[in-house]
Write an enzyme that holds these catalytic residues in place. Structure first.
Site, PDB file in Angstrom:
ATOM      1  N   HIS A  14       0.856  -1.186   0.000  1.00  0.00           N
ATOM      2  CA  HIS A  14       0.000   0.000   0.000  1.00  0.00           C
ATOM      3  C   HIS A  14       0.897   1.242   0.000  1.00  0.00           C
ATOM      4  O   HIS A  14       1.909   1.281   0.688  1.00  0.00           O
ATOM      5  CB  HIS A  14      -0.902  -0.016   1.234  1.00  0.00           C
ATOM      6  CG  HIS A  14      -1.908   1.091   1.252  1.00  0.00           C
ATOM      7  ND1 HIS A  14      -1.585   2.380   1.620  1.00  0.00           N
ATOM      8  CD2 HIS A  14      -3.233   1.106   0.948  1.00  0.00           C
ATOM      9  CE1 HIS A  14      -2.670   3.136   1.552  1.00  0.00           C
ATOM     10  NE2 HIS A  14      -3.678   2.379   1.148  1.00  0.00           N
ATOM     11  N   ASP A  16       0.862   4.191   1.359  1.00  0.00           N
ATOM     12  CA  ASP A  16       1.175   4.784   2.663  1.00  0.00           C
ATOM     13  C   ASP A  16       2.145   3.908   3.445  1.00  0.00           C
ATOM     14  O   ASP A  16       3.056   4.409   4.116  1.00  0.00           O
ATOM     15  CB  ASP A  16      -0.102   4.980   3.486  1.00  0.00           C
ATOM     16  CG  ASP A  16      -1.016   6.045   2.905  1.00  0.00           C
ATOM     17  OD1 ASP A  16      -0.514   6.949   2.211  1.00  0.00           O
ATOM     18  OD2 ASP A  16      -2.239   5.974   3.139  1.00  0.00           O
ATOM     19  N   LYS A  17       1.956   2.604   3.377  1.00  0.00           N
ATOM     20  CA  LYS A  17       2.861   1.694   4.089  1.00  0.00           C
ATOM     21  C   LYS A  17       4.232   1.651   3.423  1.00  0.00           C
ATOM     22  O   LYS A  17       5.252   1.499   4.104  1.00  0.00           O
ATOM     23  CB  LYS A  17       2.251   0.292   4.135  1.00  0.00           C
ATOM     24  CG  LYS A  17       1.255   0.121   5.245  1.00  0.00           C
ATOM     25  CD  LYS A  17       1.961   0.044   6.585  1.00  0.00           C
ATOM     26  CE  LYS A  17       1.407   1.077   7.517  1.00  0.00           C
ATOM     27  NZ  LYS A  17       2.283   1.416   8.618  1.00  0.00           N
ATOM     28  N   GLU A  42      10.166  12.079   6.686  1.00  0.00           N
ATOM     29  CA  GLU A  42       8.871  11.925   6.010  1.00  0.00           C
ATOM     30  C   GLU A  42       9.093  11.523   4.556  1.00  0.00           C
ATOM     31  O   GLU A  42      10.052  11.968   3.919  1.00  0.00           O
ATOM     32  CB  GLU A  42       8.086  13.243   6.054  1.00  0.00           C
ATOM     33  CG  GLU A  42       8.009  13.893   7.425  1.00  0.00           C
ATOM     34  CD  GLU A  42       7.216  13.088   8.430  1.00  0.00           C
ATOM     35  OE1 GLU A  42       6.434  12.218   8.015  1.00  0.00           O
ATOM     36  OE2 GLU A  42       7.362  13.330   9.638  1.00  0.00           O
ATOM     37  N   GLU A  55      14.160  16.234   9.212  1.00  0.00           N
ATOM     38  CA  GLU A  55      15.278  16.774   9.963  1.00  0.00           C
ATOM     39  C   GLU A  55      16.120  15.650  10.556  1.00  0.00           C
ATOM     40  O   GLU A  55      15.577  14.654  11.042  1.00  0.00           O
ATOM     41  CB  GLU A  55      14.784  17.669  11.102  1.00  0.00           C
ATOM     42  CG  GLU A  55      13.958  18.855  10.639  1.00  0.00           C
ATOM     43  CD  GLU A  55      12.533  18.474  10.269  1.00  0.00           C
ATOM     44  OE1 GLU A  55      12.064  18.928   9.193  1.00  0.00           O
ATOM     45  OE2 GLU A  55      11.902  17.712  11.011  1.00  0.00           O
ATOM     46  N   LYS A 166      -5.707  -4.333   0.552  1.00  0.00           N
ATOM     47  CA  LYS A 166      -6.344  -3.890   1.788  1.00  0.00           C
ATOM     48  C   LYS A 166      -7.284  -4.982   2.275  1.00  0.00           C
ATOM     49  O   LYS A 166      -7.794  -5.779   1.473  1.00  0.00           O
ATOM     50  CB  LYS A 166      -7.141  -2.590   1.574  1.00  0.00           C
ATOM     51  CG  LYS A 166      -6.319  -1.432   1.065  1.00  0.00           C
ATOM     52  CD  LYS A 166      -7.170  -0.187   0.843  1.00  0.00           C
ATOM     53  CE  LYS A 166      -7.508   0.486   2.158  1.00  0.00           C
ATOM     54  NZ  LYS A 166      -8.170   1.802   1.940  1.00  0.00           N
ATOM     55  N   PHE A 243      -8.839  -4.020 -10.101  1.00  0.00           N
ATOM     56  CA  PHE A 243      -7.840  -3.303  -9.305  1.00  0.00           C
ATOM     57  C   PHE A 243      -6.461  -3.592  -9.909  1.00  0.00           C
ATOM     58  O   PHE A 243      -5.625  -4.249  -9.309  1.00  0.00           O
ATOM     59  CB  PHE A 243      -7.927  -3.753  -7.853  1.00  0.00           C
ATOM     60  CG  PHE A 243      -7.068  -2.990  -6.878  1.00  0.00           C
ATOM     61  CD1 PHE A 243      -6.325  -1.872  -7.251  1.00  0.00           C
ATOM     62  CD2 PHE A 243      -7.000  -3.406  -5.555  1.00  0.00           C
ATOM     63  CE1 PHE A 243      -5.544  -1.187  -6.338  1.00  0.00           C
ATOM     64  CE2 PHE A 243      -6.210  -2.737  -4.627  1.00  0.00           C
ATOM     65  CZ  PHE A 243      -5.490  -1.630  -5.022  1.00  0.00           C
ATOM     66  N   ASP A 251      -2.350   5.894  -6.235  1.00  0.00           N
ATOM     67  CA  ASP A 251      -2.693   6.754  -5.097  1.00  0.00           C
ATOM     68  C   ASP A 251      -1.405   7.144  -4.399  1.00  0.00           C
ATOM     69  O   ASP A 251      -0.608   6.282  -4.026  1.00  0.00           O
ATOM     70  CB  ASP A 251      -3.616   5.991  -4.134  1.00  0.00           C
ATOM     71  CG  ASP A 251      -4.132   6.851  -2.999  1.00  0.00           C
ATOM     72  OD1 ASP A 251      -4.007   8.087  -3.075  1.00  0.00           O
ATOM     73  OD2 ASP A 251      -4.679   6.289  -2.033  1.00  0.00           O
ATOM     74  N   ALA A 252      -1.179   8.423  -4.210  1.00  0.00           N
ATOM     75  CA  ALA A 252       0.039   8.872  -3.529  1.00  0.00           C
ATOM     76  C   ALA A 252       0.083   8.315  -2.111  1.00  0.00           C
ATOM     77  O   ALA A 252      -0.944   8.123  -1.454  1.00  0.00           O
ATOM     78  CB  ALA A 252       0.091  10.400  -3.493  1.00  0.00           C
ATOM     79  N   ARG A 257       0.124   7.966   7.587  1.00  0.00           N
ATOM     80  CA  ARG A 257      -1.311   8.066   7.309  1.00  0.00           C
ATOM     81  C   ARG A 257      -2.101   6.826   7.733  1.00  0.00           C
ATOM     82  O   ARG A 257      -3.305   6.759   7.507  1.00  0.00           O
ATOM     83  CB  ARG A 257      -1.557   8.325   5.820  1.00  0.00           C
ATOM     84  CG  ARG A 257      -1.520   9.776   5.460  1.00  0.00           C
ATOM     85  CD  ARG A 257      -2.371  10.111   4.262  1.00  0.00           C
ATOM     86  NE  ARG A 257      -2.060   9.321   3.084  1.00  0.00           N
ATOM     87  CZ  ARG A 257      -2.348   9.736   1.843  1.00  0.00           C
ATOM     88  NH1 ARG A 257      -2.918  10.911   1.657  1.00  0.00           N
ATOM     89  NH2 ARG A 257      -2.056   8.970   0.818  1.00  0.00           N
ATOM     90  N   LYS A 258      -1.438   5.843   8.326  1.00  0.00           N
ATOM     91  CA  LYS A 258      -2.148   4.626   8.729  1.00  0.00           C
ATOM     92  C   LYS A 258      -1.926   4.350  10.212  1.00  0.00           C
ATOM     93  O   LYS A 258      -1.625   3.236  10.621  1.00  0.00           O
ATOM     94  CB  LYS A 258      -1.676   3.440   7.864  1.00  0.00           C
ATOM     95  CG  LYS A 258      -2.183   3.518   6.429  1.00  0.00           C
ATOM     96  CD  LYS A 258      -3.682   3.349   6.364  1.00  0.00           C
ATOM     97  CE  LYS A 258      -4.244   3.498   4.953  1.00  0.00           C
ATOM     98  NZ  LYS A 258      -4.310   4.920   4.534  1.00  0.00           N
ATOM     99  N   LYS A 278      10.596   8.245  12.907  1.00  0.00           N
ATOM    100  CA  LYS A 278      10.956   9.012  14.098  1.00  0.00           C
ATOM    101  C   LYS A 278      11.869   8.202  15.015  1.00  0.00           C
ATOM    102  O   LYS A 278      11.545   7.059  15.352  1.00  0.00           O
ATOM    103  CB  LYS A 278       9.701   9.405  14.868  1.00  0.00           C
ATOM    104  CG  LYS A 278       8.768  10.332  14.103  1.00  0.00           C
ATOM    105  CD  LYS A 278       7.521  10.638  14.913  1.00  0.00           C
ATOM    106  CE  LYS A 278       6.577  11.560  14.139  1.00  0.00           C
ATOM    107  NZ  LYS A 278       5.341  11.834  14.905  1.00  0.00           N
ATOM    108  N   LYS A 282      11.437  10.931  20.093  1.00  0.00           N
ATOM    109  CA  LYS A 282      10.086  11.402  19.819  1.00  0.00           C
ATOM    110  C   LYS A 282       9.104  10.513  20.577  1.00  0.00           C
ATOM    111  O   LYS A 282       8.887   9.361  20.222  1.00  0.00           O
ATOM    112  CB  LYS A 282       9.770  11.356  18.326  1.00  0.00           C
ATOM    113  CG  LYS A 282      10.356  12.504  17.514  1.00  0.00           C
ATOM    114  CD  LYS A 282      11.838  12.411  17.350  1.00  0.00           C
ATOM    115  CE  LYS A 282      12.373  13.473  16.400  1.00  0.00           C
ATOM    116  NZ  LYS A 282      13.848  13.476  16.368  1.00  0.00           N
ATOM    117  N   ASP A 284       6.027  10.441  20.651  1.00  0.00           N
ATOM    118  CA  ASP A 284       4.937   9.915  19.826  1.00  0.00           C
ATOM    119  C   ASP A 284       5.116   8.421  19.608  1.00  0.00           C
ATOM    120  O   ASP A 284       4.154   7.660  19.609  1.00  0.00           O
ATOM    121  CB  ASP A 284       4.922  10.598  18.445  1.00  0.00           C
ATOM    122  CG  ASP A 284       4.210  11.927  18.453  1.00  0.00           C
ATOM    123  OD1 ASP A 284       3.472  12.188  19.419  1.00  0.00           O
ATOM    124  OD2 ASP A 284       4.400  12.698  17.509  1.00  0.00           O
TER     125      ASP A 284
END
Length: 417
Positions: A14, A16-17, A42, A55, A166, A243, A251-252, A257-258, A278, A282, A284
């Site tokens: 995918h 995003d992955k 990123e 960074e 998916k 598909f 799809d970008a 995003r997941k 990260k 961090k 997060d």
């Protein structure tokens, strides 16, 4: 009354992955040669392009372009018909030096005083409805795509699969929150155009998913989960009917995003901060892992059937601003959730440096987290190797998914009983 709950997952192909895996591959390479590296990487992938930004503060120079290309090829984007491959896409590297204003709030002369890399709230969750303490709908969604990926790479039983896919699973629960049956399974998989007739092609995909993939999933489950599979399940296989165009060309993809797929599939809670790319300063990432570690060990110790742990931080401050426990009324001990939280702080040091040390987070362990969930995975040791442009090599056995270890169960029981 009974109710329904749904979770989804996405494959390593995918977009995003793919972006997450690229970001974590870059992070791993920095940490391999300089464990003190500060990284916030990123990634954007789209038709024919990979764009890297963020960074870094590190003592090493890595070959970002080479790492990006190798990661894309490893995931499976190697054919020109995909309109995106590791060998041919443009790689644009915009990584730059980390802000000194941020770094001065993190690094301290005394390691234990290391400040949090940002403010924010992080959550950890665990439930006893599966053996790995994550929600059943998410667990099955991940397993469907892991097995589909195995089938794609084996190329023996299903030969037309492409990397992007998916899944989604809906579970029906009884009034006591116990899974009754699997209500709906959704699988959308990218595929080669192996038939001229779309209806004939869809019939073949439907048949293979139901008769090859799903039985492989069911066979590996416990008898309790096997009993939830029945002939009444509603299947939606490639609901659009075709598909072929997928991945970054369809799809970008973007890092982060997941985050719900990465964690608990919509159960529990999420603080909003993504993980991939990260370094562990961090919170997060590191505090979310630590909160999961606490929640899982609490449930495994029999404190409650279900636990949600919230922790919060201020940037540059080592001591958490708060910790909260929610047992959703499932506590098995004669203590309030607030009293449980106070005891937890006696057992687990939640300062960022202590989390890094306890969970061994300053190692190159992150590529493996970037697909099929960061939680509910099996702790393991593997040998990893990296190489710098100057020829310097790194090879070391590292421990993956340390936050999934049940290594505090006995200590928790001693404290609570």
């Amino acid at each position: 009354m009974s109710y329904f709950f749904t979770s989804e997952s996405v494959s390593e192909g995918h977009p995003d992955k793919l972006a997450d895996q690229i970001s974590d591959s870059i992070l791993d390479n920095f940490l391999a040669f300089d464990p003190k590296s500060k990284v916030a990487c990123e990634t954007l992938v789209t038709t024919g392009k990979s764009i890297i930004a963020g960074e870094v503060k590190s003592n090493v120079n890595i070959d970002v372009e080479k790492i990006v290309r190798e990661t894309i090829n490893k995931v499976g984007y190697t054919k020109e018909e995909y309109k995106f491959t590791g060998n041919t896409c443009d790689v644009n590297n915009f990584l730059h030096q980390q802000s000194e204003d941020i770094n001065r709030g993190v690094e301290r002369l005394i390691n234990e005083d290391q400040g949090a890399g940002d403010q924010g709230i992080m959550f950890g969750y665990a439930t006893d409805e599966t053996e790995n303490f994550i929600p059943l709908a998410l667990d099955l969604s991940h397993k469907i795509l892991i097995e589909l990926s195995i089938l794609r790479k084996q190329s023996s039983q299903i030969k037309y699969l492409r990397p992007d896919s998916k899944s989604q699973v809906t579970i029906q629960y009884d009034e006591n929150g116990v899974p009754m049956n699997i209500d709906t399974i959704v699988v959308s998989t990218q595929h080669d155009p192996f038939e001229k007739d779309d209806d004939k092609m869809l019939d073949k995909i439907n048949d293979d998913i139901k008769n090859i993939l799903i039985p492989r999933i069911r066979e590996k489950e416990s008898s309790r989960v096997k009993s939830l599979f029945n002939n009444e399940i509603t299947y939606h296989i490639n609901p659009t009917g075709r598909f072929v165009i997928g991945g970054p060309h369809g799809d970008a993809g973007l890092t982060g995003r997941k985050i719900v797929v990465d964690t608990y599939g919509g159960k529990g809670a999420h603080g909003g901060g993504a993980f991939s790319g990260k370094d562990p300063s961090k919170v997060d990432r590191s505090a979310a892992y630590a909160a999961r570690h606490i929640a899982k060990n609490l449930v495994a110790a029999g404190i409650a059937k279900e636990i949600l742990v919230q922790v919060s931080y201020a940037i540059g401050v080592s001591i958490p601003t708060s910790i909260n426990i929610n047992s959703f009324g499932t506590s098995k001990i004669n203590l309030s959730d607030s009293e449980i939280a106070q005891k937890i702080l006696k057992i687990f040091d939640m300062r960022p440096y202590s989390i890094e040390k306890r969970l061994k987070l300053r190692n190159p362990i992150y590529f493996e987290t970037a697909s099929y969930g960061h939680m509910g995975r099996k702790p393991m040791k593997i040998l990893k190797s990296f190489k710098l442009p100057n020829g310097e090599k790194y090879e070391k056995e590292v421990e993956l998914f340390t936050w999934e270890k049940l290594d505090y169960v006995e200590q928790i029981r001693k404290e609570f009983y």
